[in-house]
Design an enzyme around this catalytic site. Structure first.
Site, PDB file in Angstrom:
ATOM      1  N   SER A   1       0.828  -1.182  -0.029  1.00  0.00           N
ATOM      2  CA  SER A   1      -0.090   0.138   0.007  1.00  0.00           C
ATOM      3  C   SER A   1       0.810   1.278   0.155  1.00  0.00           C
ATOM      4  CB  SER A   1      -0.760  -0.017   1.333  1.00  0.00           C
ATOM      5  OG  SER A   1      -1.771  -1.147   1.266  1.00  0.00           O
TER       6      SER A   1
ATOM      7  N   GLU B   1       8.808  -6.126  -6.368  1.00  0.00           N
ATOM      8  CA  GLU B   1       8.185  -6.844  -5.433  1.00  0.00           C
ATOM      9  C   GLU B   1       8.498  -8.407  -5.556  1.00  0.00           C
ATOM     10  OE1 GLU B   1       5.664  -6.190  -2.812  1.00  0.00           O
ATOM     11  OE2 GLU B   1       5.833  -8.485  -2.795  1.00  0.00           O
TER      12      GLU B   1
ATOM     13  N   CYS C   1      -1.866  -6.038   2.939  1.00  0.00           N
ATOM     14  CA  CYS C   1      -3.025  -5.717   3.319  1.00  0.00           C
ATOM     15  C   CYS C   1      -3.807  -6.352   2.207  1.00  0.00           C
ATOM     16  CB  CYS C   1      -3.521  -3.964   3.184  1.00  0.00           C
ATOM     17  SG  CYS C   1      -4.991  -3.626   3.404  1.00  0.00           S
TER      18      CYS C   1
ATOM     19  N   CYS D   1      -5.745  -7.241   5.477  1.00  0.00           N
ATOM     20  CA  CYS D   1      -7.136  -6.651   5.599  1.00  0.00           C
ATOM     21  C   CYS D   1      -8.162  -7.041   4.622  1.00  0.00           C
ATOM     22  CB  CYS D   1      -7.035  -5.061   5.321  1.00  0.00           C
ATOM     23  SG  CYS D   1      -5.217  -4.273   5.796  1.00  0.00           S
TER      24      CYS D   1
ATOM     25  N   LYS E   1      -9.076 -10.824   4.846  1.00  0.00           N
ATOM     26  CA  LYS E   1      -9.589 -10.974   6.360  1.00  0.00           C
ATOM     27  C   LYS E   1     -10.890 -10.451   6.114  1.00  0.00           C
ATOM     28  CE  LYS E   1      -9.637  -7.762   8.763  1.00  0.00           C
ATOM     29  NZ  LYS E   1      -8.634  -7.097   9.292  1.00  0.00           N
TER      30      LYS E   1
ATOM     31  N   TYR F   1      -3.431  -3.279  -8.634  1.00  0.00           N
ATOM     32  CA  TYR F   1      -2.462  -2.751  -7.984  1.00  0.00           C
ATOM     33  C   TYR F   1      -1.180  -2.733  -8.895  1.00  0.00           C
ATOM     34  CZ  TYR F   1      -4.077  -1.513  -3.356  1.00  0.00           C
ATOM     35  OH  TYR F   1      -4.541  -0.921  -2.506  1.00  0.00           O
TER      36      TYR F   1
ATOM     37  N   TYR G   1      -5.038  -7.516  17.613  1.00  0.00           N
ATOM     38  CA  TYR G   1      -6.085  -7.266  16.499  1.00  0.00           C
ATOM     39  C   TYR G   1      -6.172  -8.905  15.633  1.00  0.00           C
ATOM     40  CZ  TYR G   1      -5.541  -2.186  15.799  1.00  0.00           C
ATOM     41  OH  TYR G   1      -5.385  -0.946  16.150  1.00  0.00           O
ATOM     42  N   ILE G   2      -5.111  -9.450  15.266  1.00  0.00           N
ATOM     43  CA  ILE G   2      -5.429 -10.600  14.378  1.00  0.00           C
ATOM     44  C   ILE G   2      -5.908 -11.799  15.151  1.00  0.00           C
ATOM     45  CG2 ILE G   2      -3.733 -12.267  12.882  1.00  0.00           C
ATOM     46  CD1 ILE G   2      -2.037  -9.985  12.168  1.00  0.00           C
TER      47      ILE G   2
ATOM     48  N   GLU H   1      -9.479 -11.077  15.406  1.00  0.00           N
ATOM     49  CA  GLU H   1     -10.443 -11.106  14.059  1.00  0.00           C
ATOM     50  C   GLU H   1     -10.554 -12.613  13.609  1.00  0.00           C
ATOM     51  OE1 GLU H   1      -7.997  -8.291  11.511  1.00  0.00           O
ATOM     52  OE2 GLU H   1      -9.273  -6.589  12.680  1.00  0.00           O
TER      53      GLU H   1
ATOM     54  N   GLY I   1       2.109 -10.844  16.939  1.00  0.00           N
ATOM     55  CA  GLY I   1       2.885  -9.428  16.417  1.00  0.00           C
ATOM     56  C   GLY I   1       3.594  -9.716  15.224  1.00  0.00           C
TER      57      GLY I   1
ATOM     58  N   ASP J   1       5.030  -0.148   7.231  1.00  0.00           N
ATOM     59  CA  ASP J   1       5.165  -1.143   8.432  1.00  0.00           C
ATOM     60  C   ASP J   1       6.705  -1.255   8.852  1.00  0.00           C
ATOM     61  OD1 ASP J   1       2.611  -1.614   8.510  1.00  0.00           O
ATOM     62  OD2 ASP J   1       2.660  -3.773   8.513  1.00  0.00           O
TER      63      ASP J   1
ATOM     64  N   ALA K   1     -10.133   0.111  13.589  1.00  0.00           N
ATOM     65  CA  ALA K   1     -11.018  -0.865  14.192  1.00  0.00           C
ATOM     66  C   ALA K   1     -10.370  -2.223  14.188  1.00  0.00           C
ATOM     67  CB  ALA K   1     -12.076  -0.851  13.113  1.00  0.00           C
TER      68      ALA K   1
ATOM     69  N   HIS L   1     -32.383   8.417  13.963  1.00  0.00           N
ATOM     70  CA  HIS L   1     -33.148   7.438  14.829  1.00  0.00           C
ATOM     71  C   HIS L   1     -33.858   6.517  13.914  1.00  0.00           C
ATOM     72  CE1 HIS L   1     -35.103   6.280  18.336  1.00  0.00           C
ATOM     73  NE2 HIS L   1     -36.197   6.163  17.835  1.00  0.00           N
TER      74      HIS L   1
ATOM     75  N   GLU M   1     -26.449   6.965  17.192  1.00  0.00           N
ATOM     76  CA  GLU M   1     -27.390   8.108  17.900  1.00  0.00           C
ATOM     77  C   GLU M   1     -26.776   8.364  19.275  1.00  0.00           C
ATOM     78  OE1 GLU M   1     -31.441   8.619  18.161  1.00  0.00           O
ATOM     79  OE2 GLU M   1     -31.622   6.238  17.852  1.00  0.00           O
TER      80      GLU M   1
HETATM   81  P1  NDP Z   1      -0.709  -7.154  17.984  1.00  0.00           P
HETATM   82  O1  NDP Z   1       0.660  -6.184  18.416  1.00  0.00           O
HETATM   83  O2  NDP Z   1      -1.714  -6.208  17.768  1.00  0.00           O
HETATM   84  O3  NDP Z   1      -0.749  -8.368  18.981  1.00  0.00           O
HETATM   85  C1  NDP Z   1       0.093  -9.146  19.359  1.00  0.00           C
HETATM   86  C2  NDP Z   1      -0.353  -9.980  20.523  1.00  0.00           C
HETATM   87  O4  NDP Z   1       0.129 -11.117  20.897  1.00  0.00           O
HETATM   88  C3  NDP Z   1      -0.500  -9.126  21.855  1.00  0.00           C
HETATM   89  O5  NDP Z   1      -1.774  -9.637  22.669  1.00  0.00           O
HETATM   90  C4  NDP Z   1       0.663  -9.837  22.627  1.00  0.00           C
HETATM   91  O6  NDP Z   1       0.661  -9.597  24.056  1.00  0.00           O
HETATM   92  C5  NDP Z   1       0.837 -11.214  22.088  1.00  0.00           C
HETATM   93  N1  NDP Z   1       2.237 -11.737  22.030  1.00  0.00           N
HETATM   94  C6  NDP Z   1       3.353 -10.985  21.621  1.00  0.00           C
HETATM   95  N2  NDP Z   1       4.322 -11.895  21.721  1.00  0.00           N
HETATM   96  C7  NDP Z   1       3.943 -13.003  22.334  1.00  0.00           C
HETATM   97  C8  NDP Z   1       4.376 -14.099  22.827  1.00  0.00           C
HETATM   98  N3  NDP Z   1       5.923 -14.318  22.471  1.00  0.00           N
HETATM   99  N4  NDP Z   1       3.804 -14.984  23.340  1.00  0.00           N
HETATM  100  C9  NDP Z   1       2.384 -14.953  23.743  1.00  0.00           C
HETATM  101  N5  NDP Z   1       1.923 -13.656  23.227  1.00  0.00           N
HETATM  102  C10 NDP Z   1       2.567 -12.813  22.698  1.00  0.00           C
HETATM  103  O7  NDP Z   1      -0.290  -7.854  16.792  1.00  0.00           O
HETATM  104  P2  NDP Z   1      -1.059  -8.495  15.726  1.00  0.00           P
HETATM  105  O8  NDP Z   1      -0.100  -9.902  15.273  1.00  0.00           O
HETATM  106  O9  NDP Z   1      -2.358  -9.006  16.273  1.00  0.00           O
HETATM  107  O10 NDP Z   1      -1.165  -7.690  14.395  1.00  0.00           O
HETATM  108  C11 NDP Z   1       0.022  -6.606  13.981  1.00  0.00           C
HETATM  109  C12 NDP Z   1      -0.435  -5.389  13.852  1.00  0.00           C
HETATM  110  O11 NDP Z   1      -0.935  -5.248  12.417  1.00  0.00           O
HETATM  111  C13 NDP Z   1      -1.387  -4.739  14.561  1.00  0.00           C
HETATM  112  O12 NDP Z   1      -0.788  -4.112  15.929  1.00  0.00           O
HETATM  113  C14 NDP Z   1      -1.860  -3.994  13.780  1.00  0.00           C
HETATM  114  O13 NDP Z   1      -0.912  -2.691  13.794  1.00  0.00           O
HETATM  115  C15 NDP Z   1      -2.032  -4.508  12.398  1.00  0.00           C
HETATM  116  N6  NDP Z   1      -3.118  -5.016  12.117  1.00  0.00           N
HETATM  117  C16 NDP Z   1      -4.350  -4.252  11.967  1.00  0.00           C
HETATM  118  C17 NDP Z   1      -5.540  -4.627  11.755  1.00  0.00           C
HETATM  119  C18 NDP Z   1      -6.683  -3.454  11.582  1.00  0.00           C
HETATM  120  O14 NDP Z   1      -6.410  -2.604  11.528  1.00  0.00           O
HETATM  121  N7  NDP Z   1      -8.091  -4.252  11.660  1.00  0.00           N
HETATM  122  C19 NDP Z   1      -5.913  -6.040  11.582  1.00  0.00           C
HETATM  123  C20 NDP Z   1      -4.751  -6.863  11.917  1.00  0.00           C
HETATM  124  C21 NDP Z   1      -3.477  -6.213  12.016  1.00  0.00           C
HETATM  125  P3  NDP Z   1       1.064  -8.511  24.787  1.00  0.00           P
HETATM  126  O15 NDP Z   1      -0.405  -7.715  24.865  1.00  0.00           O
HETATM  127  O16 NDP Z   1       1.024  -8.818  26.227  1.00  0.00           O
HETATM  128  O17 NDP Z   1       2.199  -8.011  24.323  1.00  0.00           O
END
Ligand code: NDP
Length: 451
Positions: free
Chosen positions: A15, A35, A43, A48, A51, A99, A177-178, A181, A261, A302, A340, A435, A440
């Site tokens: 993106s 690429e 995404c 996104c 998903k 794209y 998030y992931i 979802e 993450g 990212d 969201a 309404h 609202e």
């Molecule tokens: P997030 O950072 O949102 O969540 C990661 C989760 O994994 C947290 O709950 C974290 O816990 C946990 N975690 C991290 N390391 C470990 C570990 N070693 N063992 C166990 N648990 C662990 O990452 P995601 O992978 O869900 O998504 C990545 C990013 O992508 C998001 O932060 C967002 O920026 C983006 N995204 C956005 C979306 C949207 O806009 N709808 C949809 C999907 C992704 P803790 O909180 O304790 O650190």
């Protein structure tokens, strides 16, 4: 005439890179892009967009349940995972072409392959060498798994979109998030879903009321949410997987997904050798204009680990192009970015959580409502919606708005405009509601929550 092959070479066709390349091309820059996987980036290809299609597909489960209350008699619904995945793949293939076309229509030359930097003006793609005046790193990120025995048995969001069969039982590790979802997606499609989260409550960093409310709603939909629980080891047991958990118990599932993450894609790009600085997380360090520590090299999206959301990457890419090729310097504004989580029910949020607002502003007024949505009165559904406004008590400015409930993302997009424009609570009060809607409630909350 520049001595280089290109005025701009973009590494990564996601993106951020696509927007930057397209707008730069529009300003007359000669653009090249590499690429290594598929144009569209995370995404469009494995984030996104697919998903959201799976979210739409899985939401029918709730609609079927609700329909009876409105007088419908339906046969036993059945779901075909392979059909859903195939339909999703067709749409993603269509978008990928669009794209690639966006680049090519802007006069850019596309290279299919992995790019590395040889020096500050030279890029290698397979056996090809190209030179460029400016280079933009827009290589994105990738999912990471926890380092536990059996981690190789875990899926990530990269693989989950291509599963041949729907797992009957799936464990999802993480509370972000992931994780949430995909918990909703598999739950809707009828899998038995267990979410394992190491912390006290899901969605760390979000408003606490929202976190608690969402957790309750997810449990109501049948998701087994195990908090303060982590996986220590995964073993294969025939076709199944055995998860060893920190509470000493075990859990047998057909698939386990790590949603723990993501990390910036900087390894092996050749950044260190040419002096492009990265931080402890491996992200490219940039200034407000997305310029790296090397004068002619920029980075967006990212890979810079600022706010890892597609529209933010797009904004960063556009600002880069305006600044470098459009003679209109502007830096992306990272304040009050709405977001969201497409869990079921979804979360919409913009601005500060109550806790962060208290830290920043001291005294804050809180307005909160929780109610059964009209649809649920007749459908017999048990869901409740929650909305919350966080107001700076000194200025009356609304500094945070949060919601858990149907269409939260759609609703918060509009609220985000008001917040970005600096709306006060009095402006919300002066706005007439539509309404009957859930939205609202955002303009009818009158009573402050008592401290
Ligand atoms: P997030 O950072 O949102 O969540 C990661 C989760 O994994 C947290 O709950 C974290 O816990 C946990 N975690 C991290 N390391 C470990 C570990 N070693 N063992 C166990 N648990 C662990 O990452 P995601 O992978 O869900 O998504 C990545 C990013 O992508 C998001 O932060 C967002 O920026 C983006 N995204 C956005 C979306 C949207 O806009 N709808 C949809 C999907 C992704 P803790 O909180 O304790 O650190």
């Amino acid at each position: 005439m520049s001595p280089y092959d290109f005025d701009l070479f973009v590494i990564g066709g996601g993106s951020g890179g696509v927007r930057a390349g397209r707008i730069s091309g529009g300003y007359g820059a000669r653009v090249g892009v590499a690429e290594e996987y598929r144009y569209g980036g995370t995404c469009v290809i494995r984030g996104c967009v697919p998903k959201k299609l799976l979210v739409y597909g899985s939401e029918y489960a709730h609609a079927f349940e609700e329909a009876a209350g409105f007088g419908w008699t339906l046969g036993e619904p059945s779901f075909d995972w392979a059909k859903m995945i195939a339909a999703k793949d067709i749409e993603i293939g269509r978008l990928e072409k669009i794209y690639r076309g966006l680049f090519e229509n802007a006069g850019a030359k596309t290279f299919d392959g992995r790019a590395t930097l040889k020096d500050a003006h030279t890029v290698l793609i397979g056996d090809k060498t190209v030179t460029a005046d400016k280079i933009l790193i827009a290589s994105g990120g990738h999912p990471v798994k926890p380092a536990i025995p059996g981690a190789e048995l875990m899926l990530t969001s990269n693989e989950v979109f291509h599963l041949k069969d729907q797992p009957k039982r799936i464990a999802i590790l993480g509370g972000g998030y992931i994780a949430l979802e995909f918990a909703g997606i598999f739950n809707g499609f009828g899998s038995k879903v267990t979410v394992l989260y190491r912390g006290e409550q899901i969605l760390r960093g979000f408003d606490d009321d929202i976190r608690n409310h969402l957790a309750g709603e997810l449990v109501k939909t049948g998701i087994d949410l195990k908090l303060k629980t982590d996986v220590t080891k995964i073993e294969k047991q025939g076709a199944a997987l055995l998860l060893h958990l920190t509470d000493g118990s075990t859990l047998e599932v057909d698939a386990v997904m790590a949603a723990t993450g993501r990390k910036p894609n900087t390894d092996g790009l050749g950044l260190e050798a040419i002096g492009v600085k990265t931080d402890a997380a491996g992200a490219v360090v940039v200034d407000a204009y997305s310029r790296t520590s090397v004068e002619n090299i920029y980075a967006v999206g990212d890979v810079t680990n600022r706010i890892n959301l597609t529209p933010v990457a797009i904004r960063e890419g556009h600002c880069f192009a305006d600044t470098v090729f459009g003679n209109k310097p502007r830096s992306p504004d990272h304040a009050d970015v709405p977001a969201a989580v497409f869990s079921q029910p979804p979360v919409g949020t913009v601005g500060l959580s109550e806790a962060d607002a208290r830290k920043q502003y001291g005294e804050v007024d809180i307005y909160r409502t929780s109610f059964k949505p009209l649809r649920a009165t007749v459908s017999g559904g048990q869901e409740r919606v929650m909305m919350k406004l966080v107001v700076d008590a000194r200025t009356d400015r609304v500094v945070g708005a949060h919601m858990v409930g149907a269409e939260a993302g759609e609703i918060l997009q509009g609220i985000a405009i008001a917040i970005k424009a600096g709306a006060k609570k009095a402006d919300f009060d002066a706005t007439v509601g539509i309404h009957p809607t859930a939205a609202e409630e955002f303009v009818t909350m009158r009573e402050k929550v008592k401290p």
